[in-house]
Design an enzyme around this catalytic site. Structure first.
Site, short mmCIF file in Angstrom:
data_model
loop_
_atom_site.label_atom_id
_atom_site.label_comp_id
_atom_site.label_asym_id
_atom_site.label_seq_id
_atom_site.Cartn_x
_atom_site.Cartn_y
_atom_site.Cartn_z
N THR A 70 0.84 -1.20 0.00
CA THR A 70 0.00 0.00 0.00
C THR A 70 0.88 1.26 0.00
O THR A 70 0.59 2.23 -0.71
CB THR A 70 -0.92 -0.01 1.25
OG1 THR A 70 -1.71 -1.20 1.20
CG2 THR A 70 -1.82 1.21 1.32
N THR A 99 0.21 -3.82 9.71
CA THR A 99 0.44 -5.23 9.38
C THR A 99 0.71 -6.00 10.66
O THR A 99 1.42 -5.52 11.55
CB THR A 99 1.62 -5.48 8.41
OG1 THR A 99 1.94 -6.88 8.45
CG2 THR A 99 2.88 -4.73 8.74
N ILE A 100 0.14 -7.19 10.72
CA ILE A 100 0.43 -8.03 11.89
C ILE A 100 1.90 -8.41 11.90
O ILE A 100 2.44 -8.78 12.92
CB ILE A 100 -0.45 -9.31 11.93
CG1 ILE A 100 -0.17 -10.22 10.71
CG2 ILE A 100 -1.91 -8.97 12.05
CD1 ILE A 100 -0.69 -11.64 10.90
N ASP A 101 2.57 -8.35 10.72
CA ASP A 101 3.95 -8.83 10.62
C ASP A 101 4.98 -7.90 11.26
O ASP A 101 6.12 -8.31 11.49
CB ASP A 101 4.34 -9.03 9.15
CG ASP A 101 3.47 -10.06 8.45
OD1 ASP A 101 2.94 -10.94 9.15
OD2 ASP A 101 3.33 -9.99 7.23
N ARG A 160 3.44 -33.11 16.57
CA ARG A 160 2.19 -32.58 16.02
C ARG A 160 2.39 -31.14 15.57
O ARG A 160 3.20 -30.42 16.17
CB ARG A 160 1.07 -32.60 17.07
CG ARG A 160 0.68 -33.98 17.54
CD ARG A 160 -0.13 -34.75 16.49
NE ARG A 160 -0.65 -35.99 17.02
CZ ARG A 160 -0.01 -37.15 17.02
NH1 ARG A 160 1.20 -37.24 16.50
NH2 ARG A 160 -0.58 -38.23 17.52
N HIS A 190 -4.88 -17.47 9.34
CA HIS A 190 -5.58 -16.18 9.40
C HIS A 190 -6.26 -15.90 10.72
O HIS A 190 -6.73 -14.78 10.94
CB HIS A 190 -6.58 -16.09 8.24
CG HIS A 190 -5.89 -16.00 6.91
ND1 HIS A 190 -5.43 -17.10 6.26
CD2 HIS A 190 -5.54 -14.93 6.15
CE1 HIS A 190 -4.84 -16.74 5.12
NE2 HIS A 190 -4.89 -15.42 5.04
O1 F6P Z 1 1.31 -9.57 5.37
C1 F6P Z 1 0.33 -10.06 6.18
C2 F6P Z 1 0.09 -11.50 5.94
O2 F6P Z 1 -0.86 -11.89 6.91
C3 F6P Z 1 1.32 -12.41 5.96
O3 F6P Z 1 1.82 -12.66 7.24
C4 F6P Z 1 0.79 -13.62 5.26
O4 F6P Z 1 1.84 -14.37 4.70
C5 F6P Z 1 -0.07 -13.03 4.20
O5 F6P Z 1 -0.47 -11.77 4.67
C6 F6P Z 1 -1.30 -13.84 3.87
O6 F6P Z 1 -1.98 -13.24 2.82
P1 F6P Z 1 -3.45 -13.66 2.34
O7 F6P Z 1 -4.44 -13.01 3.27
O8 F6P Z 1 -3.55 -13.12 0.96
O9 F6P Z 1 -3.55 -15.13 2.41
#
Ligand code: F6P
Length: 375
Positions: free
Chosen positions: A115, A135-137, A276, A282
């Site tokens: 973005t 971003t969660i990242d 395991r 998500h």
């Molecule tokens: O960048 C955020 C993120 O959640 C990443 O951690 C993950 O790899 C990706 O998006 C997943 O994307 P999508 O929602 O398109 O599956």
């Protein structure tokens, strides 16, 4: 009398907890403090391309602070410079024309590096843009934190806590796979908070022998369960990313997933304990934001509104050393902030005996005694 400011807002890329809190903060403070009109574009940049927007009133954004997702919708393929519904055509000139028709004075773009890259290009074409880092990242350059990260970490920690008890009961090796394609912040922070024994992140290529060794050592001194947190983008030394899907039109087409299961299969052959894997996926992006993320989103949102009023365009709101500031979009666009080797959280993890699956970095237990680093 001069007309009031007219400001657009959109959420781009993958969603994350706290987006609504930012929309609320931007809108309320633009209306209350800057007497502005706010227009919400739907589904990220798609709304700008396809001319879909709605005015946002103070009432429209009341009651959304705690709600997950985004009331505006978002899209991970929407790019005015490569419109996926028209074979990748550049429709940016039409987007600018639309902004002009609407009398838009500025656009607040809430999103991650994709973005911010688009926002930067639109700014270069003459649209006034302010960015808000999402971003969660937690991997955006220029800011110590993005909102959404704290919530994602809490979700992973809760999962680790729950897996800990079942791992103990069954004396199993439990692998928890987190998001994080190119940066391991979620796995690192959740791993430390959850007391993981092994944390595997994209920044440090791991050695499978080292992971096996840690499990065997734990087995040998009676702790026959092990918690391993692995980021989806972690790789064994010399190995490849585990790609689940390729989404051609997306700015970053790779979708990862399955590295935990791959590790499980490798470990099964070499350790006594059962193994395991849990892939959180998500779940990490859904639901209500934490108190920290609500506050950060509110501070970022109100700061972005002030940036608009000040004419501080082409910049992204940022948190640096606990102070709110802003950085040029060009500094952020298309880059990834990775976990550095000297990050305090890496040092803390090592100091309590957590392994990164890399022999040179490890502290080791010998028998029941912890010793200093042995290599
Ligand atoms: O960048 C955020 C993120 O959640 C990443 O951690 C993950 O790899 C990706 O998006 C997943 O994307 P999508 O929602 O398109 O599956």
């Amino acid at each position: 009398m001069s007309r009031s400011l007219r400001v657009g807002v959109l959420t781009g890329g993958g969603d994350c907890p706290g987006l609504n809190a930012v929309i609320r903060a931007v809108t309320k403070s633009l209306i209350l403090e800057h007497n502005a009109e706010v227009l919400g574009f739907e589904d990220g940049f798609l709304g700008l391309i396809e001319r879909r927007m709605r005015p946002l009133s103070y009432g429209d954004v009341s009651g959304i602070l705690t709600r997950g997702g985004t009331i505006l919708g978002t899209h991970n393929k929407a790019n005015p410079f490569s419109y996926y519904k028209r074979g990748g055509a550049d429709v940016s000139a039409q987007v600018l024309k639309y902004a002009e028709t609407l009398g838009l004075d500025a656009l607040v773009a809430i999103g991650g590096d994709g973005t911010m890259s688009i926002a930067h290009r639109l700014q270069q074409m003459g649209l006034n843009v302010v960015g808000v880092p999402k971003t969660i990242d937690n991997d955006l350059v220029g800011t110590d934190r993005t909102f959404g990260f704290d919530t994602a970490v809490s979700i992973v920690v809760e999962a680790i806590d729950r897996l800990h008890t079942t791992a103990q009961s069954h004396q199993r090796v439990m692998i928890v796979e987190t998001m994080g394609r190119y940066a391991g912040w979620i796995a690192l922070y959740a791993g430390v908070a959850g007391g993981a024994d092994v944390i595997l992140i994209p920044e440090f290529e791991y050695e499978i022998d080292e992971v096996v060794q840690i499990i065997r050592e734990r087995e040998s001194y009676g702790r026959s369960f092990t918690i391993i947190v692995i980021a989806e983008g972690a790789k064994p030394r010399g190995g490849e990313l585990v790609v689940r899907d390729v989404i051609e039109e997306s700015p970053d087409p790779l979708r990862l997933g399955g590295v935990g299961r791959q590790l499980e299969l490798q470990l099964r052959e070499r350790v006594k304990s059962e193994v395991r894997t849990t892939i959180l996926g998500h779940v990490q992006r859904g639901g209500t934001p934490s108190a920290y993320d609500r506050n950060l989103a509110t501070v970022f949102g109100t700061y972005a509104a002030a940036m608009v009023a000040d004419g501080s365009f082409g910049r992204m709101a940022a948190l640096q050393e606990n102070r709110i500031t802003s950085v040029p979009l060009e500094l952020v666009a298309g880059k990834t902030r990775k976990v550095p080797r000297d990050a305090p959280m890496v040092a803390a993890a090592l100091a309590v005996g957590t392994s990164f699956g890399v022999r040179e970095l490890s502290h080791r237990f010998v028998g029941t005694e912890e010793t200093a680093a042995i290599s």
